[in-house]
Scaffold this motif. Structure first.
Motif, PDB file in Angstrom:
ATOM      1  N   LYS A 130      42.571  48.213  27.315  1.00 11.93           N
ATOM      2  CA  LYS A 130      43.432  48.225  28.500  1.00 11.93           C
ATOM      3  C   LYS A 130      43.263  46.921  29.287  1.00 11.93           C
ATOM      4  O   LYS A 130      42.255  46.216  29.166  1.00 11.93           O
ATOM      5  CB  LYS A 130      43.116  49.444  29.392  1.00 11.93           C
ATOM      6  CG  LYS A 130      41.771  49.362  30.140  1.00 11.93           C
ATOM      7  CD  LYS A 130      41.897  48.727  31.497  1.00 11.93           C
ATOM      8  CE  LYS A 130      40.668  48.600  32.337  1.00 11.93           C
ATOM      9  NZ  LYS A 130      39.573  47.770  32.057  1.00 11.93           N
ATOM     10  N   ILE A 143      43.870  45.729  33.344  1.00 11.87           N
ATOM     11  CA  ILE A 143      44.316  46.037  34.712  1.00 11.87           C
ATOM     12  C   ILE A 143      45.065  44.821  35.242  1.00 11.87           C
ATOM     13  O   ILE A 143      44.520  43.717  35.293  1.00 11.87           O
ATOM     14  CB  ILE A 143      43.140  46.442  35.622  1.00 11.87           C
ATOM     15  CG1 ILE A 143      42.502  47.725  35.074  1.00 11.87           C
ATOM     16  CG2 ILE A 143      43.636  46.655  37.057  1.00 11.87           C
ATOM     17  CD1 ILE A 143      41.488  48.392  35.956  1.00 11.87           C
ATOM     18  N   GLU A 167      42.279  46.505  40.588  1.00 13.92           N
ATOM     19  CA  GLU A 167      40.944  46.981  40.217  1.00 13.92           C
ATOM     20  C   GLU A 167      39.992  46.927  41.409  1.00 13.92           C
ATOM     21  O   GLU A 167      40.216  46.165  42.357  1.00 13.92           O
ATOM     22  CB  GLU A 167      40.342  46.210  39.032  1.00 13.92           C
ATOM     23  CG  GLU A 167      40.286  44.707  39.175  1.00 13.92           C
ATOM     24  CD  GLU A 167      41.583  44.079  38.731  1.00 13.92           C
ATOM     25  OE1 GLU A 167      42.452  43.890  39.629  1.00 13.92           O
ATOM     26  OE2 GLU A 167      41.746  43.767  37.556  1.00 13.92           O
ATOM     27  N   HIS A 168      38.942  47.685  41.336  1.00 14.58           N
ATOM     28  CA  HIS A 168      37.945  47.874  42.397  1.00 14.58           C
ATOM     29  C   HIS A 168      38.543  48.606  43.603  1.00 14.58           C
ATOM     30  O   HIS A 168      38.010  49.639  44.007  1.00 14.58           O
ATOM     31  CB  HIS A 168      37.309  46.547  42.861  1.00 14.58           C
ATOM     32  CG  HIS A 168      36.265  46.067  41.902  1.00 14.58           C
ATOM     33  ND1 HIS A 168      35.089  46.752  41.717  1.00 14.58           N
ATOM     34  CD2 HIS A 168      36.232  45.000  41.071  1.00 14.58           C
ATOM     35  CE1 HIS A 168      34.357  46.110  40.799  1.00 14.58           C
ATOM     36  NE2 HIS A 168      35.042  45.053  40.389  1.00 14.58           N
ATOM     37  N   VAL A 170      41.043  50.341  43.662  1.00  9.51           N
ATOM     38  CA  VAL A 170      41.495  51.657  43.186  1.00  9.51           C
ATOM     39  C   VAL A 170      40.366  52.687  43.295  1.00  9.51           C
ATOM     40  O   VAL A 170      40.615  53.877  43.468  1.00  9.51           O
ATOM     41  CB  VAL A 170      42.050  51.556  41.736  1.00  9.51           C
ATOM     42  CG1 VAL A 170      40.964  51.239  40.725  1.00  9.51           C
ATOM     43  CG2 VAL A 170      42.796  52.813  41.325  1.00  9.51           C
ATOM     44  N   HIS A 182      29.781  54.182  34.014  1.00 11.82           N
ATOM     45  CA  HIS A 182      30.269  53.574  35.264  1.00 11.82           C
ATOM     46  C   HIS A 182      29.580  54.070  36.512  1.00 11.82           C
ATOM     47  O   HIS A 182      29.568  53.377  37.506  1.00 11.82           O
ATOM     48  CB  HIS A 182      31.745  53.958  35.457  1.00 11.82           C
ATOM     49  CG  HIS A 182      32.721  53.049  34.821  1.00 11.82           C
ATOM     50  ND1 HIS A 182      33.935  52.785  35.374  1.00 11.82           N
ATOM     51  CD2 HIS A 182      32.672  52.367  33.678  1.00 11.82           C
ATOM     52  CE1 HIS A 182      34.593  51.972  34.594  1.00 11.82           C
ATOM     53  NE2 HIS A 182      33.847  51.710  33.541  1.00 11.82           N
ATOM     54  N   ASN A 226      30.737  55.651  39.018  1.00  9.60           N
ATOM     55  CA  ASN A 226      31.769  56.111  39.963  1.00  9.60           C
ATOM     56  C   ASN A 226      33.157  55.647  39.509  1.00  9.60           C
ATOM     57  O   ASN A 226      33.813  54.881  40.212  1.00  9.60           O
ATOM     58  CB  ASN A 226      31.418  55.536  41.348  1.00  9.60           C
ATOM     59  CG  ASN A 226      32.376  55.989  42.427  1.00  9.60           C
ATOM     60  OD1 ASN A 226      33.073  56.996  42.273  1.00  9.60           O
ATOM     61  ND2 ASN A 226      32.437  55.237  43.519  1.00  9.60           N
ATOM     62  N   SER A 269      37.131  55.323  38.764  1.00  6.49           N
ATOM     63  CA  SER A 269      38.357  55.818  39.415  1.00  6.49           C
ATOM     64  C   SER A 269      39.163  56.674  38.446  1.00  6.49           C
ATOM     65  O   SER A 269      40.039  57.416  38.858  1.00  6.49           O
ATOM     66  CB  SER A 269      39.227  54.640  39.858  1.00  6.49           C
ATOM     67  OG  SER A 269      39.745  53.967  38.724  1.00  6.49           O
ATOM     68  N   ILE A 301      41.083  55.189  36.078  1.00  5.08           N
ATOM     69  CA  ILE A 301      42.254  54.425  35.619  1.00  5.08           C
ATOM     70  C   ILE A 301      42.099  53.981  34.160  1.00  5.08           C
ATOM     71  O   ILE A 301      43.082  53.968  33.408  1.00  5.08           O
ATOM     72  CB  ILE A 301      42.562  53.213  36.540  1.00  5.08           C
ATOM     73  CG1 ILE A 301      43.916  52.602  36.162  1.00  5.08           C
ATOM     74  CG2 ILE A 301      41.451  52.165  36.503  1.00  5.08           C
ATOM     75  CD1 ILE A 301      44.442  51.574  37.136  1.00  5.08           C
ATOM     76  N   ASP A 302      40.878  53.629  33.746  1.00  3.35           N
ATOM     77  CA  ASP A 302      40.701  53.127  32.379  1.00  3.35           C
ATOM     78  C   ASP A 302      41.074  54.214  31.367  1.00  3.35           C
ATOM     79  O   ASP A 302      41.836  53.973  30.425  1.00  3.35           O
ATOM     80  CB  ASP A 302      39.243  52.698  32.150  1.00  3.35           C
ATOM     81  CG  ASP A 302      38.868  51.458  32.945  1.00  3.35           C
ATOM     82  OD1 ASP A 302      39.666  51.030  33.797  1.00  3.35           O
ATOM     83  OD2 ASP A 302      37.770  50.913  32.715  1.00  3.35           O
ATOM     84  N   THR A 360      29.778  47.211  34.427  1.00  4.85           N
ATOM     85  CA  THR A 360      30.823  47.671  35.344  1.00  4.85           C
ATOM     86  C   THR A 360      30.217  48.492  36.481  1.00  4.85           C
ATOM     87  O   THR A 360      30.590  48.326  37.648  1.00  4.85           O
ATOM     88  CB  THR A 360      31.865  48.520  34.585  1.00  4.85           C
ATOM     89  OG1 THR A 360      32.450  47.691  33.587  1.00  4.85           O
ATOM     90  CG2 THR A 360      32.956  49.043  35.495  1.00  4.85           C
ATOM     91  N   VAL A 412      30.800  47.745  40.402  1.00  2.75           N
ATOM     92  CA  VAL A 412      31.459  48.728  41.277  1.00  2.75           C
ATOM     93  C   VAL A 412      30.547  49.022  42.478  1.00  2.75           C
ATOM     94  O   VAL A 412      31.001  49.081  43.627  1.00  2.75           O
ATOM     95  CB  VAL A 412      31.810  50.017  40.486  1.00  2.75           C
ATOM     96  CG1 VAL A 412      32.235  51.150  41.421  1.00  2.75           C
ATOM     97  CG2 VAL A 412      32.927  49.736  39.477  1.00  2.75           C
ATOM     98  N   GLY A 430      39.754  43.871  35.457  1.00  5.81           N
ATOM     99  CA  GLY A 430      38.631  44.796  35.296  1.00  5.81           C
ATOM    100  C   GLY A 430      37.578  44.517  36.347  1.00  5.81           C
ATOM    101  O   GLY A 430      37.890  44.055  37.439  1.00  5.81           O
ATOM    102  N   ALA A 431      36.328  44.762  35.996  1.00  2.38           N
ATOM    103  CA  ALA A 431      35.279  44.715  37.023  1.00  2.38           C
ATOM    104  C   ALA A 431      34.902  43.305  37.455  1.00  2.38           C
ATOM    105  O   ALA A 431      34.293  43.120  38.510  1.00  2.38           O
ATOM    106  CB  ALA A 431      34.049  45.461  36.520  1.00  2.38           C
TER     107      ALA A 431
HETATM  108  C1  MEV Z   1      37.131  48.836  35.609  1.00  2.00           C
HETATM  109  O1  MEV Z   1      37.918  48.639  34.450  1.00  2.00           O
HETATM  110  C2  MEV Z   1      38.025  49.041  36.797  1.00  2.00           C
HETATM  111  C3  MEV Z   1      37.291  49.243  38.123  1.00  2.00           C
HETATM  112  O2  MEV Z   1      38.316  49.363  39.124  1.00  2.00           O
HETATM  113  C4  MEV Z   1      36.425  50.492  38.108  1.00  2.00           C
HETATM  114  C5  MEV Z   1      37.230  51.777  38.065  1.00  2.00           C
HETATM  115  O3  MEV Z   1      38.391  51.795  38.514  1.00  2.00           O
HETATM  116  O4  MEV Z   1      36.666  52.778  37.595  1.00  2.00           O
HETATM  117  C6  MEV Z   1      36.432  48.052  38.480  1.00  2.00           C
END
Ligand code: MEV
Length: 310
Positions: free
Chosen positions: A12, A14, A18-19, A21, A138, A140, A142, A144-145, A188, A192, A273-274
């Motif tokens: 994937k 982003i 990111e973050h 989210v 991770h 925590n 979100s 999205i991945d 990651t 985060v 991403g992160a």
């Molecule tokens: C990691 O791919 C994306 C972050 O926003 C973490 C998350 O959303 O879980 C950094």
């Protein structure tokens, strides 16, 4: 003879958000046509082989790490008495912002379901088991991945609400996406946690304003994507880039890549991403994509011009 099943899951990217989210803003993410592939062999041996782009790891189920923990978890969920063996191949960089952990979580769930239930799993099964693995890795997430690799295409996402909108393709006219891996590996989970710390160091009303600003940028970027307006998307990418810098996910090498990309004539670029390492992605006119690829490849970077997987 031992039975085997095979499957794959996409990477994937982003595009925006990111973050932020993790803290309530929306974000946009795309599934890419590059995969982690795997074979599960029902031999009771518990041997694990993982091929990365530049090395291979072999160990057995007695080693304690996030992969063996998840394999043991799935073995329990699927009532498997003797642990199967796995052969996994990543065709994209891992720990680099391209969703390797979500992709692996989805792949392992598909392999176990195919072998021990005799069919492809429903999306809910992948969400349910995959989010467990995402939490190991991770802390925590979100979500999205995992949503990106499960749904495919390009998604607009908000934590707690899931996929708000989705399209199958990305038509940006003469602009193309280019992904460049800095080669710096990072965690990651730690990034985060750092960003959460940085955001929480701000007074609450400023923190809220920053998250709302990113949410507006994401909304503007999503409209640009749906209208195929690459110049407006480029503006959204640039704005998001500066806010990612503000919350501290850049390293000098990442800045160098963004500057190199822009010096070569790119339209916009940012971390994906992160951050803290991993990949940069940017938009560039089709006429200069070749130059960008050869410039960065010539300096030893992994460079990739993706297509959307749906
Ligand atoms: C990691 O791919 C994306 C972050 O926003 C973490 C998350 O959303 O879980 C950094």
């Amino acid at each position: 003879m031992a039975y085997k099943v095979a499957s794959q899951s996409p990477a994937k990217l982003i595009l925006l958000g990111e973050h932020f989210v993790v803290h309530g803003s929306r974000a946009v993410s795309a599934a890419l046509d590059v995969f982690v592939e795997g074979v599960l062999i029902d031999d009771g041996m518990g041997n694990i082989e993982i091929s990365y782009l530049d090395h291979v790891e072999r160990y057995d189920i007695s080693r304690d790490n996030v992969v063996t923990r998840f394999v043991k978890f799935l073995s329990q969920e699927y009532d498997v008495d003797s642990t199967p063996s796995l052969k996994i191949r990543f065709n994209f960089p891992t720990s680099a912002g391209l969703g390797s952990s979500a992709s692996l979580a989805s792949l392992l769930t598909k392999l176990f379901h195919k072998m021990y239930r005799g069919e492809e799993p429903q999306k809910e099964v992948i969400y349910n088991f995959g989010s467990k693995f995402e939490e190991y890795v991770h802390g925590n997430p979100s979500g999205i991945d995992l949503s990106t690799v499960v749904e495919g295409g390009v998604i607009l996402y908000r934590r707690g609400e899931g996929v708000l909108d989705r399209i199958d393709s990305l038509d940006l006219g003469d602009s193309h996406i280019v992904v460049i891996d800095s080669g710096i590996r990072r965690s990651t989970g730690k990034l985060v946690a750092n960003v959460t710390y940085n955001l929480h160091s701000l007074p609450e009303d400023i923190r809220k304003d920053v998250i709302d600003l990113v949410d507006s940028i994401v909304s503007y970027g999503w409209s640009s994507i749906k209208e195929g307006d690459s110049q407006s998307l480029a503006n959204a990418i640039k704005s998001n880039h500066y806010l990612l810098k503000y919350i501290g996910v850049y390293k000098p090498k990442l800045d160098e890549i963004v500057m190199g990309f822009m010096d070569l004539g790119g339209i916009a670029a940012k971390v994906t991403g992160a951050g803290g390492g991993g990949c940069i992605y940017g938009l560039a006119d089709k006429d200069i994509v070749r130059d960008i690829e050869s410039y960065f490849r010539g300096r030893g970077y992994w460079v990739y011009t993706p297509k959307i997987y749906f």
